[in-house]
Structure formats: structure tokens, C-alpha cells
Design an enzyme around this catalytic site. Structure first.
Site, PDB file in Angstrom:
ATOM      1  N   CYS A   1     -15.244  56.730-134.472  1.00  0.00           N
ATOM      2  CA  CYS A   1     -16.383  56.145-135.171  1.00  0.00           C
ATOM      3  C   CYS A   1     -16.608  56.702-136.569  1.00  0.00           C
ATOM      4  O   CYS A   1     -17.483  56.225-137.291  1.00  0.00           O
ATOM      5  CB  CYS A   1     -17.649  56.312-134.329  1.00  0.00           C
TER       6      CYS A   1
ATOM      7  N   HIS B   1     -26.122  58.578-138.894  1.00  0.00           N
ATOM      8  CA  HIS B   1     -25.260  57.898-137.918  1.00  0.00           C
ATOM      9  C   HIS B   1     -26.156  57.053-137.009  1.00  0.00           C
ATOM     10  O   HIS B   1     -25.861  55.889-136.772  1.00  0.00           O
ATOM     11  CB  HIS B   1     -24.451  58.917-137.124  1.00  0.00           C
TER      12      HIS B   1
ATOM     13  N   GLU C   1     -28.012  64.952-134.519  1.00  0.00           N
ATOM     14  CA  GLU C   1     -27.973  64.899-135.984  1.00  0.00           C
ATOM     15  C   GLU C   1     -29.316  65.273-136.610  1.00  0.00           C
ATOM     16  O   GLU C   1     -29.341  65.776-137.734  1.00  0.00           O
ATOM     17  CB  GLU C   1     -27.462  63.560-136.500  1.00  0.00           C
TER      18      GLU C   1
ATOM     19  N   LYS D   1     -27.781  50.892-138.198  1.00  0.00           N
ATOM     20  CA  LYS D   1     -27.287  50.391-136.910  1.00  0.00           C
ATOM     21  C   LYS D   1     -28.392  49.687-136.146  1.00  0.00           C
ATOM     22  O   LYS D   1     -28.115  48.895-135.240  1.00  0.00           O
ATOM     23  CB  LYS D   1     -26.712  51.535-136.077  1.00  0.00           C
TER      24      LYS D   1
ATOM     25  N   PHE E   1     -16.531  59.990-131.112  1.00  0.00           N
ATOM     26  CA  PHE E   1     -15.936  60.549-129.899  1.00  0.00           C
ATOM     27  C   PHE E   1     -14.728  61.405-130.277  1.00  0.00           C
ATOM     28  O   PHE E   1     -13.989  61.105-131.204  1.00  0.00           O
ATOM     29  CB  PHE E   1     -15.491  59.433-128.960  1.00  0.00           C
TER      30      PHE E   1
END
Length: 422
Positions: A169, A309, A320, A341, A405
Site C-alpha cells: 500500500c 494514510h 499513525e 480515503k 502490509f
């Protein structure tokens, strides 16, 4: 002389917005592009929500042969690459081809086409031994991710360094970081770079269902992505692409190019801890942030906006948040943070580049995109996450981060350009 890389062209294929204007309009309005998946019947799966691109390859200039031959993710990259080149005011071959390269990020490569061809050659999965006679003649290209970067290179006549970066990612962020370093060390003067992924397929849904990473909020698809909200329960799988023209700064200024942003610093770390788990203290991400700021020669107090993120999983959001506090100190509490996102989902290897596009446009327009669907704060996420509504701000420096990941943690620092013109 110190060589610096700058962004002079942007191309975007994103959920809810094809092209820079549509993408930026979506973000600043706080609208979401998440919906029930339409690419196939997703009803057998735990999560049926996705952030799909309304993409017409022919309308974006791809030929019938390209539409038939290329995987959807590669089509995204070609279309966004052409947008970026046009935005930069360049034509293929105008820059010296041996000094022009490609750095393309992708987490899952040609997944859509690979799965389709497996279903075809195995007679819908009923045969252990596949029938090669039923496969398309260009199946090999789907197996080799380098074919994606090669297609982009051919389309722009890039004969310099060409590579694919696949770090999960963080791929889209890392690919741009790699491109910037090639310019800085003199290996190239122009780089076509970014990330692309089209992972919305049955095999990808099944994989994320198995680890329960995606949201099961299927009855509320438009508000299913909820980064930093106390009610979040997983991310929304997305797709898309962002491609940039990166140029050596003096070259861009000499030709009078418009400069969106300067790439001032980049760093990547791995926690060497767990394939999907994260250390709660965010130490590795914090180190990536501090290193990127150090390379940019900027103090933490210079950061005006953090593009998080912000995947919408509890462990990531808390991880984070801790990293921001560790790296930025008290300044973290005074710095606006947001996750796009919440609006465009998580497109795996593409999202880092899509977020860089959002950062460059935030600098350009002086607007911080909001975190949509953030109504109920998680007490452990206690920073300024710019809920629901975009915010005007004087943005000189932006920090964008990614987490993937395998333990990958990346950070990039972008700054407002000096001495650019149209």
C-alpha cells in the site's frame, strides 16, 4: 549544483472524478465516491462496498487494441500519463528520451485480468489442469508487472530508467520517491511516475474478507469509509491511478513550466514486526517522517498539513496518530490532518500517488481536503482531523504518509514552489 525534483504535470483517474478538476471538486466538496460494487456480483462476500472509477478507456483516448489487450490498471496508467504529459505542456519524445524514465507503483499488478484468465482457462475453476488454448495470447504480460511500466514508457518515448515499485500500500508513494531520487542523483531529467491499481475483483475481496480488514457496513456504502471515527470498522477497497511529470527544477523553470510542488524529502522504513500488524507506538512511521523532514531541511513546525494514510482500521488510525505526535511533537496538535480515503477508498498501490495529487492541489489552491464521515471522534485519535468540510489555509509544506502490509512505512514532504510561472 543541488538537483531538485518538481511536479509539473498531474493526471488522475479516481473514484468519483476522472481528471484533476473532477477529482479536486470531489475532495473539496466532501462528497464520497464509495458505493455497492457494480463490477461483478459481490453479494457472496462479507464486504460488498467499493470505490469504483467511472472510467471509459475509449473516451480517454485508448485504441480498441489497447482496450482489448491491456489490464484495467494499465489502462488507468496510460490515460493518467497522457493527462499528466498534456498538463505539463509536453509531448512524447520532446524531452530527451534517454534522460526520461518511468517509475510506476502497483501493489497487485494485473489482478483483474489474471483472475479473468484463470476462470477462463480452468473452466470456471472446475479443472485443476488449465487449458492454455483458452487463454489470450498476451497472458504473459499480466504475469509480469514490468509490462505495465513498459507500456507507459512506450507511450511517452521514455528510454531512460524504467521500473515497477511494488511495496504493497505504499507503492504509489515509494514510486514517486524513487523517481525523485533518480532526478536528484542525475540519472534522469524527467520522470513519469505514480501508482495504479484495479484490485476490485472477487479474489481480492476474498483475501480481505479472510483477514476482516474491509468494512462490512454494506447497508451504508456512501458513508462506509470512516477514518478516525469511533464507529469505523475497516477500509473500503478502491481503485484508481495518479501519474505525475517530475522534472529537474532548473529544467522546468527554463521552459517556463507551471510547478505544483517541490519534492523536498522522502524516506521509507519497515517495522520488521508482522505481516499485517502494527506497533502501537508508531515508531517506524515517526522515523520515516523525521528522516524525510531532515532531508528537506525542515523543522517539524514547518508542516502546515498532514495527509494521513487514514485507512479506517482502528490499529492504523491509532498507530499513525501516535507517529505524528512522536515525529512532530506538540506541533502535531496544531496541524490539520485529513484522510481522503474517506471519499475515494483505499486503492492499495495507487492510493499513495492519488494522495500526492491531493497534496499538490492543496498547496496550489490553499485548501485542506476534509475527512468525510467523521462524526464521532475516537478518544485515542485526538488531533485535528478536519471533519466533514474543507478548510482554507496557507499551505507551504505538506507531509504525506503511507502504511502497508509487510510493515512498510513511508513519508514524503512537498513544498510550495518558488519562482514558477505559467
Amino acid at each position: 549544483m543541488t538537483r531538485t525534483s518538481v511536479i509539473t504535470g498531474i493526471g488522475v483517474i479516481a473514484p468519483g472524478g476522472v481528471g484533476v478538476k473532477a477529482f479536486w471538486d470531489l475532495l473539496t466538496s466532501g462528497r464520497t465516491a464509495t458505493r455497492t460494487i457494480t463490477h461483478f456480483d459481490a453479494s457472496p462476500f462479507r464486504s460488498t462496498v467499493g470505490a469504483e472509477c467511472d472510467f471509459d478507456a475509449r473516451a480517454e483516448g485508448l485504441t480498441e487494441e489497447e482496450v482489448e489487450r491491456l489490464d484495467r490498471a494499465t489502462q488507468f496508467a496510460l490515460a493518467a500519463g497522457r493527462q499528466a504529459l498534456g498538463d505539463a505542456g509536453l509531448v512524447p519524445g520532446e524531452a530527451e528520451p534517454p534522460r526520461t524514465g518511468v517509475s510506476l507503483g502497483s501493489a497487485v499488478g494485473c489482478t483483474t485480468s489474471l483472475e479473468r484468465e484463470y476462470v477462463t482457462t480452468s473452466h470456471n475453476g472446475t479443472e485443476w489442469h488449465v487449458d492454455p488454448e483458452r487463454a489470450v495470447p498476451h497472458l504473459y504480460d499480466y504475469y509480469v508487472p514490468s509490462s505495465m511500466a513498459a507500456e507507459v514508457a512506450w507511450s511517452v518515448d521514455a528510454q531512460g530508467p524504467v521500473t515497477v515499485v511494488s511495496t504493497g500500500c505504499t507503492s504509489g508513494l515509494d514510486a514517486v520517491g524513487h523517481a525523485a531520487r533518480l532526478i536528484e542523483d542525475g540519472s534522469a531529467d524527467v520522470m513519469i511516475t505514480g501508482g495504479t491499481d484495479a484490485p476490485i475483483s472477487p479474489i481480492t475481496l476474498a483475501c480481505f474478507d479472510a483477514i476482516r480488514a474491509t468494512t462490512p457496513r454494506n447497508d451504508e456504502p456512501t458513508t462506509a469509509s470512516r477514518p478516525f471515527d469511533a464507529t469505523r470498522n475497516g477500509f473500503v477497497l478502491g481503485e484508481g491511478c495518479a501519474i505525475f511529470v517530475l522534472e529537474e527544477r532548473e529544467r522546468a523553470l527554463a521552459r517556463g513550466a507551471h510547478i505544483y510542488a517541490t519534492v523536498d524529502g522522502f524516506a521509507s522504513r519497515c517495522n520488521a514486526f508482522h505481516m499485517t500488524g502494527l506497533r502501537p507506538d508508531g515508531a517506524e512511521m515517526a522515523d520515516a517522517i523525521s528522516t524525510a523532514l531532515g532531508r528537506a531541511r525542515l523543522a517539524p513546525e514547518r508542516v502546515d498539513y498532514v495527509n494521513a494514510h487514514g485507512s479506517g482500521t482502528k490499529q492504523n488510525d491509532r498507530h499513525e496518530t501516535a507517529a505524528f505526535k512522536k515525529a512532530l511533537g506538540q506541533h502535531a496538535y496544531a496541524t490539520p490532518v485529513s484522510s481522503i480515503k474517506s471519499m475515494v477508498g483505499h486503492s492499495l498501490g495507487a492510493i499513495g500517488s492519488i494522495e500526492i495529487a491531493a497534496c499538490a492541489l492543496a498547496i496550489e489552491h490553499g485548501v485542506v481536503p476534509p475527512t468525510a464521515n467523521l462524526h464521532e471522534r475516537d478518544p485515542e485519535c485526538d488531533l485535528d482531523y478536519v471533519p466533514l468540510t474543507a478548510r482554507e489555509a496557507d499551505i507551504g509544506t505538506v507531509l504525506s504518509v503511507g502504511s502497508g502490509f509487510g510493515g512498510f512505512q513511508s513519508a514524503m514532504v512537498l513544498s510550495k514552489p518558488v519562482g514558477s510561472g505559467r
